[in-house]
Design a protein around this motif. Sequence first.
Motif, mmCIF file in Angstrom:
data_model
loop_
_atom_site.group_PDB
_atom_site.id
_atom_site.type_symbol
_atom_site.label_atom_id
_atom_site.label_comp_id
_atom_site.label_asym_id
_atom_site.label_seq_id
_atom_site.Cartn_x
_atom_site.Cartn_y
_atom_site.Cartn_z
ATOM 1 N N TYR A 88 49.731 28.294 -38.564
ATOM 2 C CA TYR A 88 49.326 28.866 -39.847
ATOM 3 C C TYR A 88 48.320 27.960 -40.552
ATOM 4 O O TYR A 88 47.356 28.438 -41.156
ATOM 5 C CB TYR A 88 50.559 29.105 -40.716
ATOM 6 C CG TYR A 88 51.588 29.959 -40.009
ATOM 7 C CD1 TYR A 88 51.363 31.317 -39.786
ATOM 8 C CD2 TYR A 88 52.769 29.397 -39.513
ATOM 9 C CE1 TYR A 88 52.293 32.091 -39.108
ATOM 10 C CE2 TYR A 88 53.699 30.168 -38.834
ATOM 11 C CZ TYR A 88 53.453 31.512 -38.636
ATOM 12 O OH TYR A 88 54.363 32.274 -37.946
ATOM 13 N N TYR A 89 48.551 26.666 -40.465
ATOM 14 C CA TYR A 89 47.609 25.700 -41.032
ATOM 15 C C TYR A 89 46.236 25.868 -40.387
ATOM 16 O O TYR A 89 45.199 25.915 -41.060
ATOM 17 C CB TYR A 89 48.133 24.279 -40.822
ATOM 18 C CG TYR A 89 47.175 23.187 -41.230
ATOM 19 C CD1 TYR A 89 47.099 22.750 -42.539
ATOM 20 C CD2 TYR A 89 46.338 22.599 -40.285
ATOM 21 C CE1 TYR A 89 46.215 21.736 -42.909
ATOM 22 C CE2 TYR A 89 45.447 21.594 -40.634
ATOM 23 C CZ TYR A 89 45.388 21.171 -41.957
ATOM 24 O OH TYR A 89 44.497 20.179 -42.317
ATOM 25 N N HIS A 90 46.227 25.973 -39.053
ATOM 26 C CA HIS A 90 44.947 26.050 -38.348
ATOM 27 C C HIS A 90 44.304 27.429 -38.445
ATOM 28 O O HIS A 90 43.067 27.542 -38.465
ATOM 29 C CB HIS A 90 45.125 25.602 -36.897
ATOM 30 C CG HIS A 90 45.317 24.117 -36.782
ATOM 31 N ND1 HIS A 90 44.286 23.226 -36.995
ATOM 32 C CD2 HIS A 90 46.416 23.371 -36.528
ATOM 33 C CE1 HIS A 90 44.742 21.991 -36.858
ATOM 34 N NE2 HIS A 90 46.032 22.058 -36.582
ATOM 35 N N ALA A 91 45.113 28.473 -38.511
ATOM 36 C CA ALA A 91 44.540 29.803 -38.735
ATOM 37 C C ALA A 91 43.834 29.859 -40.087
ATOM 38 O O ALA A 91 42.754 30.467 -40.224
ATOM 39 C CB ALA A 91 45.633 30.868 -38.665
ATOM 40 N N THR A 120 38.740 29.737 -43.198
ATOM 41 C CA THR A 120 37.924 29.074 -44.206
ATOM 42 C C THR A 120 36.579 28.653 -43.628
ATOM 43 O O THR A 120 35.515 28.883 -44.224
ATOM 44 C CB THR A 120 38.645 27.841 -44.760
ATOM 45 O OG1 THR A 120 39.890 28.256 -45.363
ATOM 46 C CG2 THR A 120 37.808 27.135 -45.806
ATOM 47 N N MET A 121 36.591 28.040 -42.446
ATOM 48 C CA MET A 121 35.344 27.580 -41.832
ATOM 49 C C MET A 121 34.461 28.732 -41.375
ATOM 50 O O MET A 121 33.242 28.593 -41.270
ATOM 51 C CB MET A 121 35.651 26.655 -40.650
ATOM 52 C CG MET A 121 36.127 25.265 -41.054
ATOM 53 S SD MET A 121 36.322 24.139 -39.648
ATOM 54 C CE MET A 121 37.877 24.686 -38.984
ATOM 55 N N SER A 122 35.084 29.890 -41.122
ATOM 56 C CA SER A 122 34.314 31.062 -40.685
ATOM 57 C C SER A 122 33.820 31.895 -41.859
ATOM 58 O O SER A 122 33.155 32.911 -41.664
ATOM 59 C CB SER A 122 35.188 31.942 -39.770
ATOM 60 O OG SER A 122 35.609 31.209 -38.639
ATOM 61 N N GLY A 123 34.166 31.483 -43.077
ATOM 62 C CA GLY A 123 33.679 32.165 -44.260
ATOM 63 C C GLY A 123 34.489 33.363 -44.709
ATOM 64 O O GLY A 123 33.994 34.195 -45.485
ATOM 65 N N TYR A 124 35.746 33.451 -44.251
ATOM 66 C CA TYR A 124 36.595 34.583 -44.658
ATOM 67 C C TYR A 124 37.470 34.207 -45.858
ATOM 68 O O TYR A 124 37.761 33.067 -46.074
ATOM 69 C CB TYR A 124 37.486 35.028 -43.503
ATOM 70 C CG TYR A 124 36.699 35.632 -42.368
ATOM 71 C CD1 TYR A 124 36.182 36.932 -42.465
ATOM 72 C CD2 TYR A 124 36.458 34.910 -41.211
ATOM 73 C CE1 TYR A 124 35.460 37.489 -41.427
ATOM 74 C CE2 TYR A 124 35.736 35.460 -40.161
ATOM 75 C CZ TYR A 124 35.235 36.747 -40.282
ATOM 76 O OH TYR A 124 34.516 37.295 -39.257
#
Length: 379
Positions: free
Chosen positions: A367-370, A375-379
């Motif tokens: 969940y942390y990494h999802a 966030t890094m993908s701009g969603y």
Amino acid sequence: MALYHDDDQAMLADTATQFMAEQGSIPKQLRHWRDRDCPDGFGHDLWKQMAEMGFTGMIVDEADGGLGMGHVEAGIVLEEIGRNLTPSPFLASSVLAASALKHGSDDVKGRYLPGLVSGDSVFAVAIDETAKHRPERIATRAEKSGNGFKLTGSKSFVVHGASADMIVVAARTSGSDADADGITLFAVPKDAANMSHDAVRLVDSSVATHTKFDGVELDGDAVIGEVDGGREILDAMLRAGRVGAASEGVGVASGAMDMTVDYLKQRKQFGKLIGEFQALQHRASHLYSEVEIARAVTIKAQQLLDADSDQAELMSSVAKAKVAKAAGLAVKEGVQMHGGIGMTDEYDIGLYMKRDRALQEFLGDQYYHADRVATMSGY
């Protein structure tokens, strides 16, 4: 880049597969040390053997006595460690700590890397300060004291903390707890005064510590990298550790899947092998697909890390999240398809579930990494 191993890497995989199956097997290592309530949780003789094979110094530069290999090669070893549930300080020492020490001074590297390469030393890393992985917030403080620093604070779930000859500690040298800057990494020797360990045995029988630093005096040579400039090194170490944990997770998933498929081919119900039932065949096929996707994602993350790509940060979290889901599926399906015996300690399938639970929490759960990926993908 092709998502499979080249000839040299395939040879290494053959070597690692044979070595871990013979020397790192579940009865020879995990059950042996667990049943003796070993305070280290792993065998030092095996660690020395791994050093003789060249494994312990795989990602250490040749100039520092290592093999100068990359994370693809380290991942090959980690996958076999996971497949055999081999208790070992490889991930903490040869991946996480070694990645940090790459940025150290010649004095720091000369002090610690020879012991790692020879298998005489074990290292740990101390990052988290709460039950969950949250490296964005670091409260442990290192204040200037003479020519060095005074370290004060606590770290949680330091794997191999009490066994380590040196611990890489992330501490704050300036700013507030949630600031990105102001972080410094320190190489803290095991005999440092005013450092204490409260050992805890984790669900997979490995040993971690809650470590306290009550004014630990460190000289300036203990700094890894630059004062206040440790966030970049910490991030690099975390990328390496997350991809390494994903690699081991692929091995855990593969080992659990192989054991389950073998059981489907042996167990009979109503006069037929249970592997002949279409419902179980569908589930096994789905599991195989998920494990192979997780392996491909992990190899991609390893390759990007070795290429020092800007995409390595994103893909390290993609791999950690995907492998967590695939390994979680593998161990759950394994226990369920084994039926009642899957719940007993006599059968090894339950040990895979325990290792998966510990590995999922290590350096951030799915969940942390999802959330990081979104966030890094701009969603």
